[in-house]
Design a protein around this motif. Structure first.
Motif, PDB file in Angstrom:
ATOM      1  N   VAL A  11       0.838  -1.201   0.000  1.00 31.90           N
ATOM      2  CA  VAL A  11       0.000   0.000   0.000  1.00 31.90           C
ATOM      3  C   VAL A  11       0.876   1.255   0.000  1.00 31.90           C
ATOM      4  CG1 VAL A  11      -1.714   1.319   1.312  1.00 31.90           C
ATOM      5  CG2 VAL A  11      -1.956  -1.164   1.075  1.00 31.90           C
ATOM      6  N   GLU A  12       1.937   1.254   0.787  1.00 35.61           N
ATOM      7  CA  GLU A  12       2.854   2.399   0.817  1.00 35.61           C
ATOM      8  C   GLU A  12       3.491   2.621  -0.556  1.00 35.61           C
ATOM      9  OE1 GLU A  12       5.686   1.775   3.953  1.00 35.61           O
ATOM     10  OE2 GLU A  12       4.105   1.571   5.449  1.00 35.61           O
ATOM     11  N   GLN A  13       3.883   1.549  -1.228  1.00 29.75           N
ATOM     12  CA  GLN A  13       4.484   1.669  -2.551  1.00 29.75           C
ATOM     13  C   GLN A  13       3.477   2.221  -3.565  1.00 29.75           C
ATOM     14  OE1 GLN A  13       7.652   1.246  -3.592  1.00 29.75           O
ATOM     15  NE2 GLN A  13       8.202   0.985  -1.448  1.00 29.75           N
ATOM     16  N   PRO A  19       0.714   9.229  -6.220  1.00 33.80           N
ATOM     17  CA  PRO A  19       0.429  10.178  -5.132  1.00 33.80           C
ATOM     18  C   PRO A  19      -0.905  10.909  -5.283  1.00 33.80           C
ATOM     19  CG  PRO A  19       2.203  10.990  -6.533  1.00 33.80           C
ATOM     20  CD  PRO A  19       1.898   9.584  -6.976  1.00 33.80           C
ATOM     21  N   ALA A  20      -1.397  11.033  -6.501  1.00 32.27           N
ATOM     22  CA  ALA A  20      -2.686  11.690  -6.728  1.00 32.27           C
ATOM     23  C   ALA A  20      -3.843  10.708  -6.632  1.00 32.27           C
ATOM     24  CB  ALA A  20      -2.701  12.370  -8.099  1.00 32.27           C
ATOM     25  N   GLY A  21      -3.536   9.455  -6.356  1.00 31.77           N
ATOM     26  CA  GLY A  21      -4.570   8.429  -6.279  1.00 31.77           C
ATOM     27  C   GLY A  21      -4.745   7.722  -7.614  1.00 31.77           C
ATOM     28  N   LEU A  22      -5.684   6.812  -7.658  1.00 30.83           N
ATOM     29  CA  LEU A  22      -5.960   6.035  -8.866  1.00 30.83           C
ATOM     30  C   LEU A  22      -7.454   5.754  -8.908  1.00 30.83           C
ATOM     31  CD1 LEU A  22      -4.421   4.508 -11.208  1.00 30.83           C
ATOM     32  CD2 LEU A  22      -4.640   2.477  -9.789  1.00 30.83           C
ATOM     33  N   ARG A  23      -8.045   5.983 -10.078  1.00 31.01           N
ATOM     34  CA  ARG A  23      -9.473   5.707 -10.270  1.00 31.01           C
ATOM     35  C   ARG A  23      -9.622   4.597 -11.300  1.00 31.01           C
ATOM     36  NH1 ARG A  23      -9.138  11.015 -11.702  1.00 31.01           N
ATOM     37  NH2 ARG A  23     -10.012  10.397 -13.717  1.00 31.01           N
ATOM     38  N   GLU A  24     -10.791   4.009 -11.345  1.00 31.49           N
ATOM     39  CA  GLU A  24     -11.052   2.918 -12.284  1.00 31.49           C
ATOM     40  C   GLU A  24     -10.933   3.352 -13.739  1.00 31.49           C
ATOM     41  OE1 GLU A  24     -14.820   1.238 -11.297  1.00 31.49           O
ATOM     42  OE2 GLU A  24     -14.006   0.135  -9.612  1.00 31.49           O
ATOM     43  N   ILE A  35      -0.613  -6.651 -13.293  1.00 30.54           N
ATOM     44  CA  ILE A  35       0.707  -6.821 -12.676  1.00 30.54           C
ATOM     45  C   ILE A  35       0.565  -7.323 -11.241  1.00 30.54           C
ATOM     46  CG2 ILE A  35       2.730  -5.571 -11.827  1.00 30.54           C
ATOM     47  CD1 ILE A  35       2.359  -3.761 -14.354  1.00 30.54           C
ATOM     48  N   LEU A  36      -0.300  -6.687 -10.469  1.00 31.02           N
ATOM     49  CA  LEU A  36      -0.459  -7.083  -9.069  1.00 31.02           C
ATOM     50  C   LEU A  36      -1.072  -8.468  -8.926  1.00 31.02           C
ATOM     51  CD1 LEU A  36      -1.596  -3.735  -7.407  1.00 31.02           C
ATOM     52  CD2 LEU A  36       0.663  -4.819  -7.318  1.00 31.02           C
ATOM     53  N   SER A  37      -1.865  -8.884  -9.901  1.00 32.77           N
ATOM     54  CA  SER A  37      -2.494 -10.215  -9.804  1.00 32.77           C
ATOM     55  C   SER A  37      -1.461 -11.333  -9.874  1.00 32.77           C
ATOM     56  CB  SER A  37      -3.553 -10.401 -10.893  1.00 32.77           C
ATOM     57  OG  SER A  37      -2.941 -10.526 -12.165  1.00 32.77           O
ATOM     58  N   ASP A  38      -0.293 -11.043 -10.450  1.00 29.67           N
ATOM     59  CA  ASP A  38       0.787 -12.031 -10.456  1.00 29.67           C
ATOM     60  C   ASP A  38       1.496 -12.112  -9.111  1.00 29.67           C
ATOM     61  OD1 ASP A  38       0.451 -12.884 -13.057  1.00 29.67           O
ATOM     62  OD2 ASP A  38       1.981 -11.547 -13.883  1.00 29.67           O
ATOM     63  N   LEU A  39       1.328 -11.095  -8.284  1.00 29.89           N
ATOM     64  CA  LEU A  39       2.058 -11.007  -7.023  1.00 29.89           C
ATOM     65  C   LEU A  39       1.203 -11.265  -5.790  1.00 29.89           C
ATOM     66  CD1 LEU A  39       3.962  -7.708  -7.897  1.00 29.89           C
ATOM     67  CD2 LEU A  39       4.815 -10.049  -8.132  1.00 29.89           C
ATOM     68  N   LEU A  40      -0.091 -11.020  -5.914  1.00 35.59           N
ATOM     69  CA  LEU A  40      -0.994 -11.096  -4.766  1.00 35.59           C
ATOM     70  C   LEU A  40      -2.161 -12.032  -5.057  1.00 35.59           C
ATOM     71  CD1 LEU A  40      -1.260  -7.250  -4.097  1.00 35.59           C
ATOM     72  CD2 LEU A  40       0.097  -8.869  -2.771  1.00 35.59           C
ATOM     73  N   SER A  41      -2.703 -12.599  -3.995  1.00 28.65           N
ATOM     74  CA  SER A  41      -3.928 -13.380  -4.157  1.00 28.65           C
ATOM     75  C   SER A  41      -5.075 -12.432  -4.494  1.00 28.65           C
ATOM     76  CB  SER A  41      -4.250 -14.136  -2.868  1.00 28.65           C
ATOM     77  OG  SER A  41      -4.656 -13.227  -1.850  1.00 28.65           O
ATOM     78  N   GLU A  42      -6.164 -12.967  -4.956  1.00 22.44           N
ATOM     79  CA  GLU A  42      -7.329 -12.155  -5.303  1.00 22.44           C
ATOM     80  C   GLU A  42      -7.793 -11.333  -4.101  1.00 22.44           C
ATOM     81  OE1 GLU A  42     -11.712 -13.519  -6.168  1.00 22.44           O
ATOM     82  OE2 GLU A  42     -10.477 -13.831  -7.959  1.00 22.44           O
ATOM     83  N   ALA A  52      -5.389   1.407  -0.447  1.00 21.84           N
ATOM     84  CA  ALA A  52      -4.593   2.430  -1.118  1.00 21.84           C
ATOM     85  C   ALA A  52      -5.449   3.502  -1.789  1.00 21.84           C
ATOM     86  CB  ALA A  52      -3.668   1.786  -2.145  1.00 21.84           C
ATOM     87  N   PHE A  53      -6.555   3.084  -2.400  1.00 23.36           N
ATOM     88  CA  PHE A  53      -7.309   4.008  -3.249  1.00 23.36           C
ATOM     89  C   PHE A  53      -8.802   4.067  -2.936  1.00 23.36           C
ATOM     90  CE2 PHE A  53      -3.814   2.235  -5.926  1.00 23.36           C
ATOM     91  CZ  PHE A  53      -2.997   3.353  -5.878  1.00 23.36           C
ATOM     92  N   SER A  54      -9.239   3.455  -1.859  1.00 18.20           N
ATOM     93  CA  SER A  54     -10.654   3.440  -1.463  1.00 18.20           C
ATOM     94  C   SER A  54     -11.553   2.841  -2.541  1.00 18.20           C
ATOM     95  CB  SER A  54     -11.133   4.848  -1.108  1.00 18.20           C
ATOM     96  OG  SER A  54     -10.394   5.354  -0.023  1.00 18.20           O
ATOM     97  N   LEU A  55     -11.039   1.842  -3.254  1.00 24.33           N
ATOM     98  CA  LEU A  55     -11.827   1.137  -4.270  1.00 24.33           C
ATOM     99  C   LEU A  55     -12.444  -0.101  -3.642  1.00 24.33           C
ATOM    100  CD1 LEU A  55      -9.253   1.373  -7.189  1.00 24.33           C
ATOM    101  CD2 LEU A  55     -11.346   2.706  -6.940  1.00 24.33           C
ATOM    102  N   ASP A  56     -13.669  -0.409  -3.991  1.00 22.03           N
ATOM    103  CA  ASP A  56     -14.342  -1.578  -3.455  1.00 22.03           C
ATOM    104  C   ASP A  56     -13.583  -2.847  -3.851  1.00 22.03           C
ATOM    105  OD1 ASP A  56     -16.532  -3.873  -4.137  1.00 22.03           O
ATOM    106  OD2 ASP A  56     -17.051  -2.741  -2.326  1.00 22.03           O
ATOM    107  N   GLN A  57     -13.197  -3.625  -2.852  1.00 19.90           N
ATOM    108  CA  GLN A  57     -12.356  -4.786  -3.133  1.00 19.90           C
ATOM    109  C   GLN A  57     -13.055  -5.841  -3.984  1.00 19.90           C
ATOM    110  OE1 GLN A  57     -11.409  -7.447   0.289  1.00 19.90           O
ATOM    111  NE2 GLN A  57     -12.424  -5.870   1.504  1.00 19.90           N
ATOM    112  N   HIS A  58     -14.362  -5.933  -3.908  1.00 16.72           N
ATOM    113  CA  HIS A  58     -15.085  -6.908  -4.727  1.00 16.72           C
ATOM    114  C   HIS A  58     -15.129  -6.468  -6.188  1.00 16.72           C
ATOM    115  CE1 HIS A  58     -16.061  -8.894  -1.024  1.00 16.72           C
ATOM    116  NE2 HIS A  58     -16.558  -7.761  -0.564  1.00 16.72           N
ATOM    117  N   MET A  59     -15.271  -5.167  -6.395  1.00 16.02           N
ATOM    118  CA  MET A  59     -15.222  -4.642  -7.758  1.00 16.02           C
ATOM    119  C   MET A  59     -13.820  -4.805  -8.344  1.00 16.02           C
ATOM    120  SD  MET A  59     -18.245  -3.805  -8.535  1.00 16.02           S
ATOM    121  CE  MET A  59     -17.986  -2.873 -10.025  1.00 16.02           C
ATOM    122  N   VAL A  60     -12.805  -4.647  -7.509  1.00  9.63           N
ATOM    123  CA  VAL A  60     -11.426  -4.840  -7.957  1.00  9.63           C
ATOM    124  C   VAL A  60     -11.245  -6.264  -8.471  1.00  9.63           C
ATOM    125  CG1 VAL A  60      -9.019  -4.999  -7.183  1.00  9.63           C
ATOM    126  CG2 VAL A  60     -10.415  -3.036  -6.515  1.00  9.63           C
TER     127      VAL A  60
END
Length: 80
Positions: A11-13, A19-24, A35-42, A52-60
């Motif tokens: 999350v820090e990275q 720094p300005a955030g990220l939207r869908e 990229i992150l799906s290769d590194l992290l579980s769903e 990190a970005f206040s995005l709904d994790q289920h929508m992600v």
């Protein structure tokens, strides 16, 4: 939302990288999910994006599946 301790560094990275955030509808969103799906579980990917970005994790999770599918995501596809 505070991330679990084992995900705090990710999350820090992301905060440092976006720094300005990220939207869908941002150009980098789908690529980042792939990229992150290769590194992290769903589940962890959803938690990281929510923290990190206040995005709904289920929508992600749904957006990640679409980005990994044979359909090429387009910018703005998920807005609205």
């Amino acid at each position: 939302m505070n991330p679990p301790p084992h995900l705090a560094e990710v999350v820090e990275q992301l905060h440092a990288s976006f720094p300005a955030g990220l939207r869908e509808d941002d150009e980098d969103y789908a690529s980042l999910l792939v990229i992150l799906s290769d590194l992290l579980s769903e589940r962890n990917l959803g938690e990281v994006m929510e923290a990190a970005f206040s995005l709904d994790q289920h929508m992600v999770c749904n957006r990640t599946a679409a980005a990994l599918s044979v359909r090429k995501p387009s910018v703005g596809r998920w807005s609205g």
